[in-house]
Write a protein that holds these residues in place. Structure first.
Motif, PDB file in Angstrom:
ATOM      1  N   GLN A   1       0.832  -1.209   0.000  1.00  0.00           N
ATOM      2  CA  GLN A   1       0.000   0.000   0.000  1.00  0.00           C
ATOM      3  C   GLN A   1       0.867   1.259   0.000  1.00  0.00           C
ATOM      4  OE1 GLN A   1      -2.649  -0.451   3.335  1.00  0.00           O
ATOM      5  NE2 GLN A   1      -3.964  -1.931   2.272  1.00  0.00           N
TER       6      GLN A   1
ATOM      7  N   ILE B   1       2.271   1.702  -3.482  1.00  0.00           N
ATOM      8  CA  ILE B   1       1.236   2.191  -4.403  1.00  0.00           C
ATOM      9  C   ILE B   1       1.009   3.681  -4.187  1.00  0.00           C
ATOM     10  CG2 ILE B   1      -1.229   2.071  -4.937  1.00  0.00           C
ATOM     11  CD1 ILE B   1      -1.030  -0.964  -4.492  1.00  0.00           C
ATOM     12  N   ALA B   2       0.956   4.116  -2.937  1.00  0.00           N
ATOM     13  CA  ALA B   2       0.778   5.540  -2.643  1.00  0.00           C
ATOM     14  C   ALA B   2       1.955   6.355  -3.177  1.00  0.00           C
ATOM     15  CB  ALA B   2       0.619   5.749  -1.136  1.00  0.00           C
TER      16      ALA B   2
ATOM     17  N   ALA C   1       3.909   5.533  -5.696  1.00  0.00           N
ATOM     18  CA  ALA C   1       3.829   5.525  -7.160  1.00  0.00           C
ATOM     19  C   ALA C   1       2.778   6.530  -7.638  1.00  0.00           C
ATOM     20  CB  ALA C   1       3.497   4.127  -7.665  1.00  0.00           C
ATOM     21  N   LYS C   2       1.623   6.582  -6.964  1.00  0.00           N
ATOM     22  CA  LYS C   2       0.583   7.544  -7.344  1.00  0.00           C
ATOM     23  C   LYS C   2       1.096   8.964  -7.216  1.00  0.00           C
ATOM     24  CE  LYS C   2      -3.629   4.968  -6.170  1.00  0.00           C
ATOM     25  NZ  LYS C   2      -4.786   4.927  -5.268  1.00  0.00           N
ATOM     26  N   SER C   3       1.802   9.235  -6.143  1.00  0.00           N
ATOM     27  CA  SER C   3       2.339  10.579  -5.909  1.00  0.00           C
ATOM     28  C   SER C   3       3.332  10.956  -7.005  1.00  0.00           C
ATOM     29  CB  SER C   3       3.014  10.626  -4.543  1.00  0.00           C
ATOM     30  OG  SER C   3       3.723  11.818  -4.371  1.00  0.00           O
ATOM     31  N   GLU C   4       4.229  10.039  -7.341  1.00  0.00           N
ATOM     32  CA  GLU C   4       5.223  10.316  -8.371  1.00  0.00           C
ATOM     33  C   GLU C   4       4.571  10.477  -9.738  1.00  0.00           C
ATOM     34  OE1 GLU C   4       9.256   8.229  -6.616  1.00  0.00           O
ATOM     35  OE2 GLU C   4       7.964   7.052  -7.939  1.00  0.00           O
ATOM     36  N   LEU C   5       3.590   9.622 -10.039  1.00  0.00           N
ATOM     37  CA  LEU C   5       2.931   9.701 -11.337  1.00  0.00           C
ATOM     38  C   LEU C   5       2.133  10.990 -11.465  1.00  0.00           C
ATOM     39  CD1 LEU C   5       1.793   6.020 -11.913  1.00  0.00           C
ATOM     40  CD2 LEU C   5       3.607   7.277 -13.090  1.00  0.00           C
ATOM     41  N   LYS C   6       1.503  11.429 -10.380  1.00  0.00           N
ATOM     42  CA  LYS C   6       0.744  12.676 -10.424  1.00  0.00           C
ATOM     43  C   LYS C   6       1.682  13.837 -10.729  1.00  0.00           C
ATOM     44  CE  LYS C   6      -2.383  15.564  -7.732  1.00  0.00           C
ATOM     45  NZ  LYS C   6      -3.046  15.773  -6.456  1.00  0.00           N
TER      46      LYS C   6
END
Length: 130
Positions: free
Chosen positions: A26, A29-30, A32-37
């Motif tokens: 988790q 995933i958080a 990765a979401k932050s970096e992708l955003k």
């Protein structure tokens, strides 16, 4: 000294490891979401800047065309002929670019080896030779 009750059981160790792995996944995933955003925002900004630069370059080509035509009028040429010459030059450039594009398209070939091997896959899965 510790008693048998203080020692964790295998079930408890597995549950703890499972919980820790879940938390780790988790967290990843958080992250990765932050970096992708952040990357998506940067990419969108870059795309917008490229679009504005492209528009400015288009305006520059238009102004350069008008400038070239006016330079031709300085030779005593009528402005209509000067603008027609500049337009004709762009037309010839477009014809050359289309010809080169058509030549490039004609060089495209189908991937015959890949098609042949893909056709052989069903037979190979059934245990037969193609």
């Amino acid at each position: 000294m510790s008693s048998a009750q203080d020692d964790p059981t295998i079930g408890r160790l597995v549950a703890d490891a499972s919980r820790d792995m879940s938390a780790l996944v988790q967290s990843e995933i958080a992250l990765a979401k932050s970096e992708l955003k952040s990357s998506a925002i940067s990419g969108g900004l870059a795309a917008g800047l490229f679009a504005v630069a492209g528009f400015i370059l288009l305006l520059m080509v238009i102004l350069l065309s008008i400038t070239a035509a006016y330079f031709l009028t300085m030779t005593g040429m009528h402005p209509a002929w000067a603008f027609l010459i500049v337009t004709g030059a762009y037309f010839l450039l477009a014809v050359v670019l289309v010809a080169v594009g058509i030549y490039s398209i004609k060089k495209i070939k189908a991937p015959t080896k890949t098609i042949a091997s893909a056709k052989a896959i069903p037979a190979a899965l059934r245990g037969r030779r193609p």
